[in-house]
Design a protein around this motif. Structure first.
Motif, mmCIF file in Angstrom:
data_model
loop_
_atom_site.group_PDB
_atom_site.id
_atom_site.type_symbol
_atom_site.label_atom_id
_atom_site.label_comp_id
_atom_site.label_asym_id
_atom_site.label_seq_id
_atom_site.Cartn_x
_atom_site.Cartn_y
_atom_site.Cartn_z
ATOM 1 N N ASP A 149 -9.314 3.293 8.697
ATOM 2 C CA ASP A 149 -8.097 4.113 8.383
ATOM 3 C C ASP A 149 -6.846 2.868 8.347
ATOM 4 O O ASP A 149 -5.822 3.021 9.022
ATOM 5 N N GLU A 150 -7.165 2.153 7.561
ATOM 6 C CA GLU A 150 -6.278 0.930 7.588
ATOM 7 C C GLU A 150 -6.024 0.358 6.047
ATOM 8 O O GLU A 150 -6.893 0.248 5.425
ATOM 9 N N ALA A 151 -4.433 0.281 5.795
ATOM 10 C CA ALA A 151 -4.255 -0.249 4.423
ATOM 11 C C ALA A 151 -3.250 -1.445 4.583
ATOM 12 O O ALA A 151 -2.322 -1.200 5.286
ATOM 13 N N TYR A 152 -3.400 -2.389 3.795
ATOM 14 C CA TYR A 152 -2.746 -3.756 4.109
ATOM 15 C C TYR A 152 -2.288 -4.077 2.705
ATOM 16 O O TYR A 152 -3.054 -4.377 1.649
ATOM 17 N N THR A 153 -0.982 -4.562 2.596
ATOM 18 C CA THR A 153 -0.642 -5.070 0.954
ATOM 19 C C THR A 153 0.354 -6.308 1.396
ATOM 20 O O THR A 153 1.092 -6.473 2.372
ATOM 21 N N GLU A 173 12.097 6.894 16.483
ATOM 22 C CA GLU A 173 11.932 8.044 15.243
ATOM 23 C C GLU A 173 10.541 7.781 14.728
ATOM 24 O O GLU A 173 10.039 8.609 14.023
ATOM 25 N N VAL A 174 9.976 6.607 15.060
ATOM 26 C CA VAL A 174 8.568 5.975 14.181
ATOM 27 C C VAL A 174 7.723 7.142 14.682
ATOM 28 O O VAL A 174 7.284 7.646 15.655
ATOM 29 N N GLN A 175 6.977 7.505 13.567
ATOM 30 C CA GLN A 175 5.970 8.536 13.408
ATOM 31 C C GLN A 175 4.415 7.632 12.862
ATOM 32 O O GLN A 175 4.649 6.719 12.103
ATOM 33 N N PRO A 176 3.429 8.354 13.406
ATOM 34 C CA PRO A 176 1.867 7.536 13.046
ATOM 35 C C PRO A 176 1.935 7.428 11.835
ATOM 36 O O PRO A 176 1.214 6.226 11.383
ATOM 37 N N GLU A 177 2.324 8.198 10.704
ATOM 38 C CA GLU A 177 2.066 8.320 9.410
ATOM 39 C C GLU A 177 3.030 7.375 8.538
ATOM 40 O O GLU A 177 2.928 7.199 7.400
ATOM 41 N N ASP A 178 3.925 6.612 9.405
ATOM 42 C CA ASP A 178 4.842 6.101 8.595
ATOM 43 C C ASP A 178 4.410 4.742 8.028
ATOM 44 O O ASP A 178 3.288 4.182 8.450
ATOM 45 N N LEU A 179 5.118 4.222 7.114
ATOM 46 C CA LEU A 179 4.525 3.000 6.379
ATOM 47 C C LEU A 179 5.478 1.932 6.997
ATOM 48 O O LEU A 179 6.807 2.207 7.148
ATOM 49 N N CYS A 180 4.741 0.631 7.518
ATOM 50 C CA CYS A 180 5.546 -0.334 7.999
ATOM 51 C C CYS A 180 5.661 -1.621 7.189
ATOM 52 O O CYS A 180 4.706 -1.815 6.451
ATOM 53 N N THR A 196 2.942 -4.762 4.037
ATOM 54 C CA THR A 196 3.088 -3.440 4.513
ATOM 55 C C THR A 196 1.731 -3.084 5.178
ATOM 56 O O THR A 196 0.718 -3.628 5.114
ATOM 57 N N TRP A 197 1.746 -2.216 6.095
ATOM 58 C CA TRP A 197 0.663 -1.576 6.580
ATOM 59 C C TRP A 197 1.087 0.139 6.931
ATOM 60 O O TRP A 197 1.950 0.445 6.870
ATOM 61 N N SER A 198 -0.353 0.650 6.741
ATOM 62 C CA SER A 198 -0.339 2.268 6.900
ATOM 63 C C SER A 198 -1.519 2.666 7.591
ATOM 64 O O SER A 198 -2.674 1.849 7.413
ATOM 65 N N ASN A 199 -1.730 3.671 7.847
ATOM 66 C CA ASN A 199 -3.105 4.142 8.279
ATOM 67 C C ASN A 199 -3.632 5.257 7.280
ATOM 68 O O ASN A 199 -4.318 6.078 7.363
ATOM 69 N N ASN A 200 -3.278 5.048 6.077
ATOM 70 C CA ASN A 200 -3.679 6.025 4.888
ATOM 71 C C ASN A 200 -4.273 5.031 3.954
ATOM 72 O O ASN A 200 -3.676 4.471 3.083
ATOM 73 N N PRO A 201 -5.618 4.905 3.905
ATOM 74 C CA PRO A 201 -6.386 4.093 3.058
ATOM 75 C C PRO A 201 -6.879 4.665 1.802
ATOM 76 O O PRO A 201 -7.751 4.286 0.835
ATOM 77 N N TYR A 202 -6.315 5.989 1.479
ATOM 78 C CA TYR A 202 -6.945 6.801 0.479
ATOM 79 C C TYR A 202 -5.831 6.596 -0.896
ATOM 80 O O TYR A 202 -4.790 6.101 -0.741
ATOM 81 N N PRO A 203 -6.347 7.087 -1.900
ATOM 82 C CA PRO A 203 -5.664 7.054 -3.303
ATOM 83 C C PRO A 203 -4.177 7.250 -3.260
ATOM 84 O O PRO A 203 -3.349 6.562 -3.550
#
Length: 225
Positions: free
Chosen positions: A46-50, A80-87, A97-104
């Protein structure tokens, strides 16, 4: 230029190309091994890195936020940071960038950072052990997936990777050694799927993913919809 001189020039070019290819093999192996060790110490689920780099100038965090379709006012304060935020992180002239959304749907968002005048790399891993690597250099793009390649009628995976075609032999090495157990990639640095992809991104972008980068200052924004 005489025939003899032309032949000598061609031989020198071939020798230079051979030396360059051998150096790439050695360097690639070292970088892939380092990343395999890094990945073994972290969870790539559940990791997405760009990584996104401009061809000219600097891509600031503010510019990246606008390219994502957001306003600067949407940046979250630390509390205010939320778990689903884009970093977002500034690295050199570009943005990571980092996120916990590795889906389309998550990829569709970060794809906005690429385009004409930019080089963009995306790597994700989901909870089922699927790894996706995507690259876009201006209008040229390509992608591949592990443990099995994308299946397109009459189009082999080697013709789907676009600007990353010169790394085909390394990707083939990963596919050829797939045993059905994702852990074997982490145990063998030479055939680590995530390690191989991260090595490609570093060698192409010059951006090194390490603990220092992961601990660096970050900007958080809500994941656009």
């Amino acid at each position: 230029m005489s025939v003899r001189m032309a032949g000598l020039w061609t031989s020198r070019r071939r020798l230079a190309a051979f030396i360059h290819s051998r150096k790439l093999v050695v360097v690639f192996g070292e970088v892939a091994e380092r990343y395999a060790k890094l990945v073994s110490r972290m969870t790539w689920e559940d990791e997405a890195y760009t990584v996104t780099l401009p061809d000219h100038g600097v891509l600031t965090v503010e510019d990246a936020v606008r390219r994502l379709g957001l306003d600067a006012a949407t940046v979250h304060a630390p509390r205010e940071v939320q778990p689903e935020d884009l970093c977002l992180q500034r690295v050199g002239t570009g943005i990571v960038t980092w996120s916990n959304n590795p889906y389309p749907d998550g990829k569709e968002v970060t794809d906005r950072l690429g385009g004409d005048g930019f080089r963009h790399w995306y790597l994700s891993g989901d909870i089922d052990g699927n790894t996706t690597l995507y690259a876009r250099y201006g209008d040229s793009e390509g992608q591949l997936r592990f443990p099995e390649p994308w299946v397109l009628p009459f189009i082999p995976w080697t013709e789907q990777i676009g600007p990353l075609a010169h790394y085909a032999e390394y990707f083939a090495g990963v596919y050829d050694t797939w045993s059905g157990d994702p852990e074997t990639w982490s145990d063998n640095p030479d055939v680590s799927a995530v390690g191989t992809c991260l090595a490609v991104i570093e060698l192409e972008s010059g951006v090194r993913l390490d603990e220092k980068l992961r601990r660096g200052p970050k900007t958080y924004v809500p994941m656009p919809r």
